[in-house]
Design an enzyme around this catalytic site. Structure first.
Site, short mmCIF file in Angstrom:
data_model
loop_
_atom_site.label_atom_id
_atom_site.label_comp_id
_atom_site.label_asym_id
_atom_site.label_seq_id
_atom_site.Cartn_x
_atom_site.Cartn_y
_atom_site.Cartn_z
CG ASP A 102 -2.04 -0.99 1.13
OD1 ASP A 102 -2.36 -1.40 0.01
OD2 ASP A 102 -2.59 -1.37 2.18
CE1 TYR A 112 3.24 -6.18 4.89
CE2 TYR A 112 2.69 -8.42 5.56
CZ TYR A 112 2.76 -7.46 4.58
OH TYR A 112 2.37 -7.74 3.30
CG ASP A 171 -4.98 2.75 5.33
OD1 ASP A 171 -5.74 3.72 5.17
OD2 ASP A 171 -4.41 2.19 4.38
NE ARG A 227 -5.04 -1.82 3.25
CZ ARG A 227 -5.88 -1.55 2.26
NH1 ARG A 227 -6.90 -0.75 2.45
NH2 ARG A 227 -5.68 -2.06 1.08
#
Length: 301
Positions: free
Chosen positions: A45, A73, A87, A188
């Site tokens: 993203d 992550y 997000d 997210r």
């Protein structure tokens, strides 16, 4: 006039900056590498930073197989506020006092989001619904549902819980988390579902991808660094790092590159994509076992 310094086949590991789409990075790399043949393995993203794996020249044929590998992550989840994008890119649409949420409650809800789970992707994701990107439908104000999909969250750890006050004065909690997950998992959406499970809402405020399969952040370089000196991981090294290796002799190498389906050793049954190397370490092909024989996925030799 031919280029005296042709771009080598291989992978380029980029530390993606925030604000860039994956396509932006590909476009930039086409200029740096002086070739149109650049692609990426799995999107990241615009808000997110970190490892983005690019393929250059013939290595673009590896990308579809690399995209299926595990990802890792580091992120920050804000409990107490929701956004339509799940997000920080979206506007705050709801605020709830999250100061009473306990660490035990957080851990218990995180546990329900760990393992093999069914996840509904965010509505602003690139998932196609009846041939149209979800984010396009969302932008146009359309009402629609995205079906849940199976994903695997191997690890979901909360490292820190920080009390904070949002801009609108709402007491919130910021969680520093790490996630190891299968391809297709939306971090997210984990943030959204964690907040929903705790009854206060939540969204992702920061995300950094630290690993894609075997490729880690310490091997990644910024676009500026690549601009100064393009670092390409040779295609043979990339294949060795990412896939099981099968070495064959000269005769089998010739047969394989001529389209003959070789008998595969039982050890590769169910292994998925396998990298085949010929004499002197020459990378020949990606294959997979099918009824005991090597079915070609991509030929390189």
């Amino acid at each position: 006039m031919t280029d005296k310094h042709p771009t080598p086949d291989g992978l380029v590991i980029v530390d993606k900056p925030s604000g860039f789409t994956s396509h932006d990075v590909v476009a930039k790399m086409r200029g740096i590498a002086r070739t149109r043949r650049v692609g990426h393995a799995g999107t990241l993203d615009p808000m997110a930073t970190g490892v983005l794996v690019l393929g250059v020249e013939r290595a673009t044929k590896l990308l579809g197989h690399l995209a299926l590998t595990e990802k890792e992550y580091l992120g920050t989840i804000r409990l107490g506020q929701t956004t339509p994008t799940d997000d920080a890119e979206g506007e705050i649409t709801g605020s709830v006092d999250a100061s009473k949420v306990t660490r035990d409650a957080v851990d218990a809800t995180v546990a329900t989001l760990t393992g093999d789970i069914m996840q509904v992707p965010s509505k602003v994701s690139a998932i196609k619904i009846n041939g149209v990107r979800s984010y396009k439908r969302a932008r146009e104000g359309e009402e629609f549902e995205i079906p849940a999909r199976p994903v695997t969250v191997s690890s979901f750890e909360v490292y820190d819980v920080r009390e904070a006050v949002a801009e609108d004065g709402t007491p919130v909690l910021d969680l520093v988390v790490s996630v190891v997950c299968s391809s297709g998992t939306y971090i997210r959406a984990l943030a959204r579902d964690l907040g929903a499970g705790l009854g206060v809402g939540g969204h992702l405020t920061a995300l950094r991808r630290t690993r894609v399969g075997p490729y880690k952040l310490d091997a990644a370089r910024t676009l500026d660094q690549h601009q100064q000196e393009l670092t390409v991981m040779p295609i043979a090294d990339a294949a060795t790092a990412a896939f099981p290796r099968w070495d064959v002799d000269t005769r089998r190498a010739r047969l394989l590159t001529n389209g003959v389906r070789l008998e595969m050793p039982d050890t590769y049954a169910g292994a998925g994509a396998v990298a085949v190397f010929g004499p002197e370490g020459r990378f020949l092909a990606l294959v997979e076992e099918h009824r005991g024989k090597a079915k070609s996925l991509a030929i390189f030799g």
